[in-house]
Each structure stands twice: as structure tokens, then as C-alpha cells.
Scaffold this active site. Structure first.
Site, PDB file in Angstrom:
ATOM      1  N   GLY A 467       0.842  -1.191   0.000  1.00 32.07           N
ATOM      2  CA  GLY A 467       0.000   0.000   0.000  1.00 32.07           C
ATOM      3  C   GLY A 467       0.877   1.241   0.000  1.00 32.07           C
ATOM      4  O   GLY A 467       0.395   2.368  -0.009  1.00 32.07           O
ATOM      5  N   THR A 468       2.199   1.022  -0.001  1.00 38.47           N
ATOM      6  CA  THR A 468       3.149   2.112   0.196  1.00 38.47           C
ATOM      7  C   THR A 468       3.649   2.736  -1.106  1.00 38.47           C
ATOM      8  O   THR A 468       4.245   3.805  -1.068  1.00 38.47           O
ATOM      9  CB  THR A 468       4.356   1.578   0.983  1.00 38.47           C
ATOM     10  OG1 THR A 468       4.700   0.296   0.457  1.00 38.47           O
ATOM     11  CG2 THR A 468       4.010   1.418   2.445  1.00 38.47           C
ATOM     12  N   ASN A 649      10.062   8.878  -4.968  1.00 34.23           N
ATOM     13  CA  ASN A 649       8.786   9.576  -5.146  1.00 34.23           C
ATOM     14  C   ASN A 649       8.546  10.364  -3.867  1.00 34.23           C
ATOM     15  O   ASN A 649       8.329   9.796  -2.800  1.00 34.23           O
ATOM     16  CB  ASN A 649       7.655   8.565  -5.388  1.00 34.23           C
ATOM     17  CG  ASN A 649       6.298   9.233  -5.562  1.00 34.23           C
ATOM     18  OD1 ASN A 649       5.962  10.190  -4.859  1.00 34.23           O
ATOM     19  ND2 ASN A 649       5.510   8.737  -6.484  1.00 34.23           N
ATOM     20  N   GLN A 656       5.031   7.449   3.760  1.00 31.87           N
ATOM     21  CA  GLN A 656       5.553   6.356   4.585  1.00 31.87           C
ATOM     22  C   GLN A 656       6.091   6.881   5.905  1.00 31.87           C
ATOM     23  O   GLN A 656       5.916   6.260   6.950  1.00 31.87           O
ATOM     24  CB  GLN A 656       6.659   5.608   3.840  1.00 31.87           C
ATOM     25  CG  GLN A 656       6.138   4.764   2.709  1.00 31.87           C
ATOM     26  CD  GLN A 656       7.123   3.671   2.352  1.00 31.87           C
ATOM     27  OE1 GLN A 656       7.327   2.739   3.107  1.00 31.87           O
ATOM     28  NE2 GLN A 656       7.749   3.802   1.211  1.00 31.87           N
ATOM     29  N   GLY A 720      15.548   2.998   0.175  1.00 35.70           N
ATOM     30  CA  GLY A 720      14.183   2.653   0.571  1.00 35.70           C
ATOM     31  C   GLY A 720      13.793   3.393   1.837  1.00 35.70           C
ATOM     32  O   GLY A 720      14.644   3.871   2.585  1.00 35.70           O
ATOM     33  N   VAL A 721      12.487   3.490   2.081  1.00 38.31           N
ATOM     34  CA  VAL A 721      12.015   4.311   3.206  1.00 38.31           C
ATOM     35  C   VAL A 721      11.418   3.402   4.276  1.00 38.31           C
ATOM     36  O   VAL A 721      12.131   2.856   5.098  1.00 38.31           O
ATOM     37  CB  VAL A 721      11.008   5.374   2.726  1.00 38.31           C
ATOM     38  CG1 VAL A 721      10.704   6.357   3.845  1.00 38.31           C
ATOM     39  CG2 VAL A 721      11.564   6.134   1.534  1.00 38.31           C
ATOM     40  N   GLY A 722      10.127   3.186   4.256  1.00 37.26           N
ATOM     41  CA  GLY A 722       9.498   2.215   5.143  1.00 37.26           C
ATOM     42  C   GLY A 722       9.725   2.418   6.626  1.00 37.26           C
ATOM     43  O   GLY A 722       9.338   3.436   7.200  1.00 37.26           O
ATOM     44  N   GLU A 723      10.390   1.428   7.213  1.00 46.81           N
ATOM     45  CA  GLU A 723      10.338   1.287   8.667  1.00 46.81           C
ATOM     46  C   GLU A 723      11.045   2.373   9.467  1.00 46.81           C
ATOM     47  O   GLU A 723      10.741   2.584  10.637  1.00 46.81           O
ATOM     48  CB  GLU A 723      10.862  -0.101   9.051  1.00 46.81           C
ATOM     49  CG  GLU A 723       9.877  -1.170   8.607  1.00 46.81           C
ATOM     50  CD  GLU A 723      10.473  -2.566   8.539  1.00 46.81           C
ATOM     51  OE1 GLU A 723      10.357  -3.287   9.517  1.00 46.81           O
ATOM     52  OE2 GLU A 723      11.041  -2.925   7.501  1.00 46.81           O
TER      53      GLU A 723
END
Ligand code: MOS
Length: 756
Positions: A467-468, A649, A656, A720-723
Site C-alpha cells: 500500500g506504500t 517519489n 511512509q 528505501g524508506v518504510g520502517e
């Protein structure tokens, strides 16, 4: 004209808001039956009798499966599982294999019926008799019987055991405190669900909500003893995962039910089962000790974590942030694990780093007060430019820039270090900050791209979109690599029949999959350009590759765009209906793309992996407002600055981080799973009592990115971004609460009773 980095909207956004995006439980099948599990009502013991007569004769019931009649699954065997390609499973307890109960809510039977309601009704009629035993439910009580884990995913976890005591005793300034965090639960918007369809006796299709179709395929193939190529897992969209999806065996349970019923079967879990059957973050009890010289430089850091698991080997790696932050010459990182009869702990929203940064970054704040140094200054003084354990330089690292930008944007200079210095009417106001950290993980990935006759392109890889924004950033990479507008790119992911990609765990998708898509697109572009250059009818005929540029779906001679050849024309003149390229990339910076193959494990030969340490960093700043009469804390604003390499992006990356900060507000102020210790059953079993931040709990969140490409992670430069977004948030808020009130809360969540 590149689109990489631009804040374009999620390309799947419209599908989602219009309901066109299909989620696992929506893949209804002809003749489909429904399964509903029966959950244990004790936490420890043995099933002595099962009376399923009432359930079996209940309306619509097709079959009732228990440990007595369920299919025998292949036994748990970690080495064999790894060979079979299982990256990880959530718990070492295949369902319905024996009469033992290890935790409350464990699946002990499953009813299959014509409708969901009939299955659920009949499940309530299955009568199970247990020989109950006293469950182990308390971390502190059980810890003496616990064990010292040695490895976690192949890495040593006990670091410098016993080395810290003497240097701590000798340190001119010392500090020691214990920090505790509670059990927490995942609760993605979309609960776990699977639809199992047996195409033939040895061929299975699973529609599943999973962070890794490849891992899910390997799990199903292993436990059901099928050929991996005979299992297909399909998961185009997910309503969140957070670490808990694609590692549990309920899709296998659905397949067992479908096999027994000789029908396609849907199994979807209730919100209550999300508390017992799909993982959790365990409670943690962390002791931090810091020693420093009078110059403010740390000489020693000790971080010991007491955690729990049940029958599985999971370890919550709370000490992991202490492996990478701060320059103390000596650090001791240790763990002890108790075995409890509670639901299975697993990955959750920055495993280890989330509770770990709460402890470490609270302690750093406490020590800065003790030494009367500004918290940012204290961190800067102890900043690590190299990985403190491996001594390798970080691949790229801008943590001090994060502090600086964060301090400016947030207005840190307005902070008064003396607690209780700022008031706003009846409220106390406080400022707090903390460092954020998360690994820069990259794994092997394969991507295939196909151009059709009109020049449109399809990108195929078995990645997942939680969904990210995976669909969106893969589209952006392909669009730029091929000079096509994003509307002409279609991304196909979430299907195990596609070329293999790593799981959407560890915030690794962007760093892993985008390089493969880039490499495949570049191969396709070269092939297409080769066709033009070799074609006498092309305006590019006889030109050298260096003379040719590309944009807007055509090649042209650099400096003379009138000499051009469109992709569609090249395809037509060469009578091509389709042109295809496929690339596998492994985490070696600058390595040429290999031909299409099954993704190998991360290469041990990776020269950059040996030379550099890959991590992302950030700085979190919170302003809180505390109502002293009621003990209520509100986060009034939040600033979050991150160094995660190149931003693919700006909009999805920002979202995120905003999501991560909201998780952190939940961790700091609300989230807590409570158990009744007598019976080891959770008493917080729904959103009525498991609190997460809602709109009014979330203030404006300002997000900034350093946005400097990491030159070593990949040619793209994105880690990467995320956590990382959640890490440090709990400490930033707790530190702000101390600055506001003078009360140091070392036990999360910061509920009103702890402040009164
Ligand atoms: Mo993440 S908790 O590694 O899915």
C-alpha cells in the site's frame, strides 16, 4: 523530464478508492465453501476429547477438521525449510498436527460450510475437552528459566558479553536505567485472508494477502509437500502488512480445508484472531548503561534486552540500534529470552529498532541532562562516522545533517532545557528529539519487461505493494529508463508466477527491485536501439550508440531531434509484436545484469557489502502539550528528517514517514496488549480496547529528506524508506514529556496514570 523523485500520485490510488482493486478475500470462486477456525480457550494443555457431532449436523456444514483427521503436514525443520526457499515462517507450529495447546487462541479445529455464517455458527458448537496446565504468562517470573539466544538470521546476537562491567565502574560519569515496552499488535486494515483452490490433486492456487508471494509459495509447497512450481500465490493488493503477512500458515489451513471439502475454500480471520494467530511484538525489558568521560564522550554502552517467545525461535532484536549509533569504543549487547504461553512474537514495524531506540534514545536524553549538554550536541559529540562494530565506513551517512535541518525546521533553539519552563495556559509544553536508524537492506531481484507493438511496456516482477507505492515507483523507474510517459507503463506484481523478487520485509523493496527493473529496461532499450541502428530505413541508421538519445517514446540523434525513430515505427518495420528483456540484479554495486534466473541469495562476494555498512538515519523532533490535571499528553507537532538515499517519489516517501510517525505516536501514548496473567489470554481484543492514534491524536507532521543518492547500494542510489519512520519516535515523545513535566516515563505507553 524525468519522473523519478517526482511526487506523483499512487497509480493504484484510483483502483483502491473505487473498489476496483481486488483483495485476497474478494477472489470468490464457483462452488466456494467457507472455513471458520475454532480457537483454543486455554493457553496451555492437551486436548483430551473432541465432540463434533453438533457441529457436523449443523446446517450447511461440509466437514470439520481437527488434529485427528486433518492432513499430516511436513514437519518443521529449519534447515530443510531454508533449502526449500522459505525465507521465514512466523511460528514453528503447523496447524492441527497434534493435541497440544501452546497459547490461548491457537487453531484447534476448522469448520467448513456452505456459508460464512454457517461455518461460524458450527465452529461455536465444536466441544473440546482439555487437560489444562498452568500457563507461563509473566516475563519476569519466567526469565530465570529462559535461554540466551546465540544467532538471529545467521548473525551473532550476544556481543561482548561481560565486557562492560569494569569500564562502566571506572567511567567518570555513569548512567543506568531500565526501559519497558508492552506487547503490541499489528492490526493492518485488511485482516489476514486466503482463498485456496486445488486445480488438481497436486496443484494449488492461493489468493492470499502476503508481503511475499515467493515466501508464501515456498511455505505452502513445503508444508503440503507440493512442487513449488505447482503452487501459485496471487496477491495484487494489500491493506497493510507491517511484518505479519505472508509468514503464517493459515493459507495452508485453508488449503487443508479445501482438500478435505473438495471445494475452493475461503478462510478470513476475525479482528479478534488478529490478536492471537498472526504475530505480535513481544514485551521488552531493556537495561541501558552508559559510561562517559567528563568531556562528554561515551566510553562504553551496554544494552541488555529481556524478551519473550513461545514455541518459535523469534528474537526481538532490541539491541540492533545500539550496533550502529554512537562512537563508544566498547559496547556490550546481550539478550535473554523467556518462553511464555502467549501468541507468537514476530516482525513488526521496525523489529527491535522500535523498542530499542525508545530505550537507547531515552537514555541518551537522560545522560545529556546529567552532563548538562544539549541533546543534539551530546549526540553529535558521540557521532559514529564508521560502523562501530564492523569499523566499515557507512555507504553514505548524513545523520548530523538530519539533526541540523530538523533543529532549524522545528525551532529547537526555542527549547528550554530546564523542565517545566514553557507553559501555554494550563498546559505544560515540552520539546524532545531522538535519532532514527534502520538498515539499508538490498537483496537479489529479477524483472522482465515487455514492449508491445505500439511501444507500450509491461514490467513484471513478483514484488509486493503493501500500500506504500511499489507499483508507482517501479513505473517511474521504467518510464525514465525507456523515455515513456507513465501512462504507457503497466506494472504487474504480486504473483508467484512472475520473476522472483524479495519479500516486502525489511524496507528492502525499492533498493532491491528498482535496480532489476532499471537493468531490464536498459537491456530492452539497447535491443530496440540496435534494431534501429541496423535498419537502413531508420534515420538512426549507421549512428553510434553514444550519438543517440531517447525521450517521448522515440530515439533521436543528440542535438537534432528531427532525426528520430519512434519505438512503434521500429517495432512495425521489424515486424515485432513483442520485444522482451529480463534481468537479475544482485547487491553488488555496478554489476552488469545477469540473464534471467531464479534470484540467488545476497552475494557473499559482494565487494561493497564487505567494504561498507549500509544504514539509513534520521532525526525525530516532538513538541508535546501535557495537561497536568488529567495526565493527558498530546503531540502538538512533529518534525521528521531522514537520510534514506535517493528519494524515488517525494509523495509516497513522505506518506511512509508520516505513517511511521503515527505508529510511533501509538507506541508512545496508546498501544498496549494486556493479558490476564491467570489464564494468559489477551484482554485487549478489539479496537474498542487496543488504542491506535486516530485523526485528532495526530498533529501536523513535517517531513524532510536529505535526498542524496547512496553511491554504493545500487546504480539508483535509493535505500528505501518504510520502517525508519517509526524509529526514535517513542523516545522523542518521552523526552518531550520529560522536558514538559520533569517526569521521566520509562515504561510505555505513557498513559495518564503514569503522569499523575
Ligand atoms: Mo517489516 S516488520 O520487516 O515487514
Amino acid at each position: 523530464m524525468t519522473v523519478t523523485g517526482k511526487p506523483i500520485d499512487r497509480i493504484d490510488g484510483r483502483l483502491k478508492v473505487t473498489g476496483a482493486a481486488k483483495y485476497a478475500a474478494e477472489f470468490n470462486q464457483p462452488r466456494m465453501a467457507y472455513a471458520f477456525p475454532v480457537c483454543s480457550t486455554i493457553a496451555k494443555g492437551t486436548i483430551t476429547a473432541i465432540d463434533q457431532s453438533a457441529a457436523s449436523s449443523s446446517a450447511g456444514v461440509i466437514t470439520v477438521l481437527t488434529h485427528k483427521n486433518a492432513a499430516r503436514l511436513k514437519a518443521v525443520n529449519p534447515a530443510e525449510q531454508r533449502n526449500a526457499g522459505i525465507i521465514v515462517i512466523g511460528e514453528d507450529l503447523p496447524p492441527l498436527q497434534d493435541n497440544k495447546v501452546h497459547y490461548y487462541g491457537q487453531f484447534v479445529a476448522v469448520v467448513v460450510a456452505e456459508t460464512y455464517e454457517q461455518a461460524r455458527r458450527a465452529a461455536a458448537l465444536v466441544e473440546i475437552t482439555y487437560a489444562k496446565e498452568k500457563p507461563a504468562s509473566d516475563l519476569k517470573t519466567e526469565l530465570p528459566k529462559g535461554y540466551l539466544p546465540q544467532k538471529n538470521f545467521g548473525q551473532d546476537v550476544q556481543i561482548n558479553t561481560g565486557k562492560a562491567a569494569a569500564p562502566l565502574a571506572a567511567a567518570p560519569v555513569k548512567f543506568e536505567q531500565t526501559y519497558t515496552t508492552p506487547t503490541e499488535h499489528h492490526h493492518p486494515m485488511e485482516p489476514h485472508a486466503a482463498v485456496a483452490v486445488w486445480e488438481s490433486s497436486d496443484k494449488l492456487t492461493l489468493y492470499e494477502t502476503t508481503q511475499s508471494v515467493m515466501n508464501s509459495r515456498a511455505i505452502a509447497a513445503y508444508f503440503l509437500d507440493l512442487k513449488p512450481e505447482n503452487v501459485r500465490v496471487i496477491s495484487p493488493f494489500m491493506g497493510g502488512g507491517f511484518g505479519g503477512k505472508g509468514i503464517y500458515l493459515q493459507p495452508v489451513l485453508a488449503a487443508m480445508a479445501a482438500q478435505a471439502a473438495k471445494r475452493p475454500v475461503k478462510l478470513s480471520l476475525t479482528r479478534q484472531m488478529m490478536v492471537t494467530n498472526v504475530g505480535r511484538r513481544c514485551e521488552t525489558n531493556q537495561k541501558i548503561a552508559l559510561g562517559a568521560g567528563s568531556d562528554g564522550k561515551l566510553t562504553v554502552i551496554r544494552h541488555h534486552s529481556d524478551v519473550y517467545t513461545n514455541v518459535s525461535a523469534y528474537l526481538e532484536p532490541c539491541g540492533s540500534p545500539t550496533q550502529t549509533l554512537y562512537n563508544a569504543p566498547l559496547r556490550e549487547i546481550t539478550y535473554k529470552v523467556a518462553r511464555l504461553n502467549l501468541g507468537t512474537p514476530t516482525f513488526m514495524r521496525a523489529p527491535g529498532k522500535t523498542p530499542g531506540t525508545f530505550a537507547l534514545e531515552s537514555a541518551m536524553d537522560e545522560m545529556s541532562y546529567e552532563m548538562k549538554i544539549d541533546p543534539i550536541e551530546f549526540r553529535t559529540l558521540n557521532h559514529a562516522t564508521n560502523d562501530p562494530l564492523t569499523k566499515h565506513p557507512f555507504s553514505s551517512e548524513y545523520l548530523r545533517e538530519c539533526y541540523k535541518i530538523g533543529a532549524e525546521k522545528f525551532g529547537w533553539s526555542n527549547r528550554k532545557s530546564e523542565p517545566r519552563s514553557i507553559r501555554d495556559g494550563k498546559y505544560l509544553v515540552g520539546y524532545g528529539m531522538a535519532a532514527a536508524t534502520y538498515g539499508g537492506i538490498r537483496n537479489a531481484a529479477t524483472a522482465r519487461v515487455q514492449m508491445s507493438a505500439n511501444g507500450d511496456v509491461k514490467v513484471m516482477t513478483a514484488a509486493s505493494d503493501l500500500g506504500t507505492g511499489t507499483y508507482t515507483v517501479l513505473t517511474q523507474t521504467a518510464a525514465d529508463a525507456l523515455g515513456l510517459p507513465i501512462e504507457r507503463i503497466t506494472v504487474e506484481i504480486g504473483d508467484s508466477n512472475l520473476p522472483p523478487a524479495p519479500p516486502a520485509f525489511g524496507s528492502m523493496t525499492v533498493a532491491s527491485v528498482n535496480p532489476a527493473v532499471l537493468a531490464a529496461c536498459e537491456m530492452l532499450r539497447k535491443d530496440l536501439m540496435g534494431l534501429a541502428m541496423a535498419d537502413a530505413k531508420s534515420k538512426l541508421s549507421g549512428r553510434r550508440a553514444e550519438e543517440i538519445a531517447f525521450a517521448d517514446a522515440k530515439f533521436f540523434v543528440r542535438g537534432d531531434s528531427s532525426k528520430s525513430d519512434s519505438y512503434a515505427d521500429i517495432m512495425r518495420r521489424n515486424s515485432k509484436t513483442m520485444l522482451e528483456a529480463c534481468a537479475t540484479t544482485v547487491p553488488v554495486s555496478g554489476t552488469p545484469a545477469a540473464p534471467c534466473m531464479v534470484a540467488p541469495a545476497a552475494s557473499e562476494e559482494n565487494s561493497d557489502n564487505k567494504k561498507y555498512s549500509f544504514h539509513s538515519f534520521g532525526a525525530q523532533f516532538a513538541e508535546v502539550r501535557v495537561d497536568e490535571d488529567l495526565g493527558i499528553v498530546r503531540v502538538r507537532r512533529f518534525t521528521s528528517v531522514h537520510d534514506v538515499g535517493r528519494i524515488m517519489n517525494e509523495k509516497t516517501a513522505r506518506s511512509q514517514i508520516i505513517g511511521g510517525v503515527i505508529f510511533g505516536i501509538g507506541q508512545a501514548l496508546m498501544e498496549e496488549t494486556l493479558h490476564d496473567k491467570r489464564w494468559a489470554n489477551p484482554v485487549t481484543r478489539s479496537f474498542a480496547d487496543y488504542h491506535v492514534p486516530a485523526n485528532l491524536d495526530v498533529p501536523p507532521i513535517d517531513v524532510y529528506f536529505i535526498n542524496k543518492p547512496d553511491p554504493h547500494i545500487s546504480p539508483i542510489g535509493a535505500r528505501g524508506v518504510g520502517e525508519i519512520g517509526i524509529t526514535g519516535v517513542g523516545a522523542a515523545i518521552a523526552n518531550a514529556v520529560f522536558n514538559a513535566t520533569g517526569k521521566r516515563i520509562r515504561d510505555l505507553p505513557i498513559m495518564p496514570d503514569k503522569l499523575l
